[in-house]
Design an enzyme around this catalytic site. Structure first.
Site, PDB file in Angstrom:
ATOM      1  CD  GLU A 188      64.167  63.011  63.391  1.00 43.77           C
ATOM      2  OE1 GLU A 188      63.601  62.120  63.713  1.00 43.77           O
ATOM      3  OE2 GLU A 188      65.166  63.476  64.026  1.00 43.77           O
ATOM      4  CE  LYS A 221      64.912  61.586  67.067  1.00 50.30           C
ATOM      5  NZ  LYS A 221      65.826  62.773  66.417  1.00 50.30           N
ATOM      6  CG  HIS A 258      60.160  65.012  64.997  1.00 50.47           C
ATOM      7  ND1 HIS A 258      61.503  64.808  64.165  1.00 50.47           N
ATOM      8  CD2 HIS A 258      60.739  65.114  66.337  1.00 50.47           C
ATOM      9  CE1 HIS A 258      62.160  64.881  65.139  1.00 50.47           C
ATOM     10  NE2 HIS A 258      61.964  64.980  66.143  1.00 50.47           N
ATOM     11  N   GLY A 301      69.646  66.415  67.273  1.00 47.26           N
ATOM     12  CA  GLY A 301      70.552  65.248  66.937  1.00 47.26           C
ATOM     13  C   GLY A 301      71.942  65.697  66.508  1.00 47.26           C
ATOM     14  CG  ASN A 357      61.037  61.316  69.158  1.00 43.33           C
ATOM     15  OD1 ASN A 357      60.563  60.227  68.732  1.00 43.33           O
ATOM     16  ND2 ASN A 357      61.376  62.277  68.161  1.00 43.33           N
ATOM     17  CD  GLU A 368      61.731  68.533  68.645  1.00 45.32           C
ATOM     18  OE1 GLU A 368      62.340  68.105  69.682  1.00 45.32           O
ATOM     19  OE2 GLU A 368      61.623  68.115  67.703  1.00 45.32           O
ATOM     20  CB  SER A 389      71.441  68.889  71.210  1.00 46.98           C
ATOM     21  OG  SER A 389      71.460  68.086  70.092  1.00 46.98           O
TER      22      SER A 389
HETATM   23  C1  PEP Z   1      63.671  65.029  68.813  1.00 49.11           C
HETATM   24  O1  PEP Z   1      64.131  64.187  67.898  1.00 49.11           O
HETATM   25  O2  PEP Z   1      62.776  65.318  69.153  1.00 49.11           O
HETATM   26  C2  PEP Z   1      64.973  65.615  69.491  1.00 49.11           C
HETATM   27  C3  PEP Z   1      65.230  66.943  70.277  1.00 49.11           C
HETATM   28  O3  PEP Z   1      66.386  64.955  69.460  1.00 49.11           O
HETATM   29  P1  PEP Z   1      67.667  65.030  70.173  1.00 49.11           P
HETATM   30  O4  PEP Z   1      67.225  65.275  71.596  1.00 49.11           O
HETATM   31  O5  PEP Z   1      68.649  63.919  69.834  1.00 49.11           O
HETATM   32  O6  PEP Z   1      68.320  66.596  69.571  1.00 49.11           O
END
Ligand code: PEP
Length: 253
Positions: free
Chosen positions: A100, A11, A98, A176, A9, A170, A216
């Site tokens: 976000e 972003k 997601h 993040g 992803n 998630e 992460s």
């Molecule tokens: C994501 O945005 O879907 C995500 C898992 O981000 P990160 O791996 O940076 O935590």
């Protein structure tokens, strides 16, 4: 039996030329190191990059995903991008719901359920995200939160389409932040998600659905996360922006 999937992803990162370079370098690697049957690679790119990335990669090796789509088919919805438009560019997946989008753009499960249904109607595979906040986990409500998100977001999805859906768990507190759920915490939730899917549909159907972990994931922690029975791969944010890291995460699977 279920596909293993490593999905990036990106972003709102990279300009088109940078994104194309990243897609090309992944493509070069995976064309010469073909993933075995049953392992899928997906890159979730900004809308502006879909066309250029699709042209650069071998779609039998890597698929392109959009990171969002409209819940509307077409019409007077300024600034929106429909699943049909995404499909017409050659993308095969779309990330929906997601955290976000939920937190920063007010997406509700109601809207998410419409997006999932419209993605299916246009032959896209939705990657439906769910997950609790830190506060919800600390108060012990995380299982109920995830159950509710899945039940409401999948309310327009029937038995035929659910097997064309990927779920991504998630935990918001792990996205993040550098904090990963422990492999045991992740497995516990993935097993719960499969149970919810078996109640909403059936056990044989639940057993066919790929459930990805996101939050992460890095080359250093991917192996122990992917080793869990109900974890079928990852949705990778930050680490998907470096081809070497993404490839090393793939190797962990
Ligand atoms: C994501 O945005 O879907 C995500 C898992 O981000 P990160 O791996 O940076 O935590």
């Amino acid at each position: 039996m279920r596909n293993k999937i490593v999905a990036g992803n990106w972003k709102m990162n990279t300009l088109v030329n940078e994104g194309v370079e990243l897609a090309k370098s992944l493509n070069d690697y995976f064309v010469s190191n073909k993933p075995p049957a049953g392992i899928k690679l997906v890159i979730g790119v900004p809308f502006t990059h879909i066309d250029a990335c699709v042209r650069e990669i071998d779609y039998t090796v890597i698929s392109v995903a959009a990171q969002n789509c409209s819940q509307f088919d077409r019409g007077a919805y300024t600034g929106e991008v429909s699943p049909e438009m995404i499909k017409s560019l050659g993308a095969q997946y779309v990330i929906i719901g997601h955290s976000e989008r939920r937190q920063l753009f007010g997406e509700t499960d109601e809207v998410i359920s419409q997006k999932v249904a419209l993605a299916h109607k246009n032959a896209l595979f939705p990657i439906l995200c769910c997950g609790e906040t830190l506060k919800e986990r600390q108060s012990g409500d995380h299982f109920e939160i995830v159950r509710q998100q899945l039940t409401d977001s999948l309310k327009l999805t029937d038995q035929f389409n659910i097997i064309r859906t990927v779920i991504a768990y998630e935990p918001v507190w792990a996205i993040g932040t550098g904090k990963t759920a422990s492999p045991e915490q992740a497995q516990e939730m993935h097993m719960f998600i499969r149970k919810v899917l078996s109640e909403l549909y059936s056990q044989p159907i639940a057993d066919k659905i790929s459930i990805l972990y996101g939050g992460s994931v890095k080359p250093e922690n991917a192996s122990e996360i992917f080793a869990q029975d109900d974890i079928d791969g990852g949705l990778i944010g930050g680490a998907s922006l470096k081809s070497e890291d993404f490839i090393n995460i793939y190797k962990a699977i």
